[in-house]
Design an enzyme around this catalytic site. Structure first.
Site, PDB file in Angstrom:
ATOM      1  CB  CYS A 259      24.097  18.680  30.348  1.00  0.00           C
ATOM      2  SG  CYS A 259      24.340  18.319  28.596  1.00  0.00           S
ATOM      3  CG  HIS A 306      24.617  14.244  30.625  1.00  0.00           C
ATOM      4  ND1 HIS A 306      23.657  15.235  30.643  1.00  0.00           N
ATOM      5  CD2 HIS A 306      25.017  14.082  31.913  1.00  0.00           C
ATOM      6  CE1 HIS A 306      23.474  15.639  31.891  1.00  0.00           C
ATOM      7  NE2 HIS A 306      24.284  14.956  32.678  1.00  0.00           N
ATOM      8  CG  HIS A 318      24.335  15.982  36.229  1.00  0.00           C
ATOM      9  ND1 HIS A 318      23.860  15.024  35.367  1.00  0.00           N
ATOM     10  CD2 HIS A 318      23.843  15.618  37.463  1.00  0.00           C
ATOM     11  CE1 HIS A 318      23.133  14.132  36.027  1.00  0.00           C
ATOM     12  NE2 HIS A 318      23.103  14.472  37.293  1.00  0.00           N
TER      13      HIS A 318
END
Length: 344
Positions: A259, A306, A318
């Site tokens: 991420c 995240h 993402h």
């Protein structure tokens, strides 16, 4: 007198009954345990797997941080070692120059006793003897002071390099531990997934496809919101060129991403340097609330486990998790929103 009779041994029949009873008890206990721990449903497995992926994401972030620290230390150590090597050459030249002075003095009638003393001992000790300075020419004094200063610099640089080498050894150990932690979490998740039947796996995949389909419908309205900035828009556009690239723990492009690897890579394409991990990227700009989000802002979820790009209309672009690819997804599916960050 007390009787010392030998205890009566249990009959074979009695032993057999006892053995059978014990076996039955074990069987019943095992049955009870099996009944107490039924096979988890596919939704329970998914929930546990998602939690493991979240833990793996945190561990990956710490792994990335340790890796980044290792790379910086290796560069710093290389620079210091180069500096020490250059300093040693300069010191050798200074000593050579002083030796030339000594040779000239010898040819003209002998070496100054004070200079002779220096050439056979440590200049620090020598310069501490103030009376000896009176016997040197100003040129010799200047040379000796330069040598003394250079020796001190070299000693400090060598000490600094040794300290960084110790840090590097510790960092490499930490890197290994974090890598094992990531692999352990991912392995545990895979074991859980392997408990599912083919039909259950298909059902979970169908849910993922439904989410992707809804996200595609929501993307129809993307591009109508003003971006956070020109650079934010450029970073988001760069991230969009990576759609379909696989998620890989530690990936930082251009073939795969985790991420924070995606967000760092995309901002680099917009000529903006941000740090490598979610824990540090949160400080790479100004924190903002959900109502202030604009396309190009970073969005953080689940206690910094995240990060992704806000793409507009409640969508996030993402790199989601192992087994998935870079994609758009509704914020509603990404867990607990923490805050956004607008990168300057």
């Amino acid at each position: 007198m007390a009787s010392h009779r030998r205890p009566k041994q249990p009959s074979r029949t009695r032993v057999s009954v006892l053995t059978a009873t014990a076996a039955a008890a074990v069987a019943l206990t095992s049955q009870g345990a099996a009944q107490a721990a039924p096979k988890p449903s596919k939704d329970e497995v998914k929930s546990k797997v998602d939690a493991l992926y979240e833990d793996a994401g945190r561990a990956t972030d710490k792994y990335n941080g340790a890796k980044e620290k290792q790379e910086k230390l290796e560069k710093q150590i290389g620079d210091l070692q180069d500096k020490v090597a250059r300093g040693q050459e300069e010191l050798n030249d200074l000593r050579g120059g002083l030796g030339s002075m000594a040779s000239a003095q010898y040819r003209s009638g002998g070496i100054d006793p004070s200079l002779q003393l220096f050439l056979s001992s440590d200049p620090d000790d020598y310069l501490d003897k103030a009376s000896a300075l009176d016997q040197l020419s100003s040129k010799q004094v200047e040379s000796l002071k330069k040598i003394q200063e250079k020796q001190r610099d070299l000693a400090q640089q060598r000490k600094e390099a040794a300290g960084k080498l110790d840090d590097l050894a510790d960092t490499r150990k930490e890197l290994g531990r974090k890598k094992q932690e990531v692999q352990g979490k991912l392995g545990e998740a895979q074991k859980l997934l392997n408990t599912l039947t083919a039909k259950e796996k298909q059902a979970l995949a169908a849910k993922e496809n439904q989410r992707a389909s809804r996200a595609a419908d929501d993307r129809a309205d993307l591009g109508k919101e003003a971006p956070a900035s020109n650079r934010g828009a450029a970073a988001l556009a760069a991230a969009a060129t990576q759609l379909g690239k696989p998620y890989v723990s530690g990936g930082s492009g251009p073939n795969s991403y985790d991420c924070s690897g995606l967000t760092q890579w995309a901002y680099a394409q917009a000529d903006v340097s941000i740090t490598r991990t979610t824990y540090t990227q949160q400080n790479d700009g100004t924190k903002i609330g959900r109502g202030e989000l604009k396309p190009g802002d970073l969005v953080f979820f689940n206690n910094l486990a995240h990060v992704g790009f806000y793409a507009g209309n409640g969508q996030v672009l993402h790199a989601p998790k192992p087994g998935a690819v870079v994609r758009y997804e509704s914020m509603a599916y990404l867990g607990t929103f923490q805050f956004g960050v607008r990168v300057a």
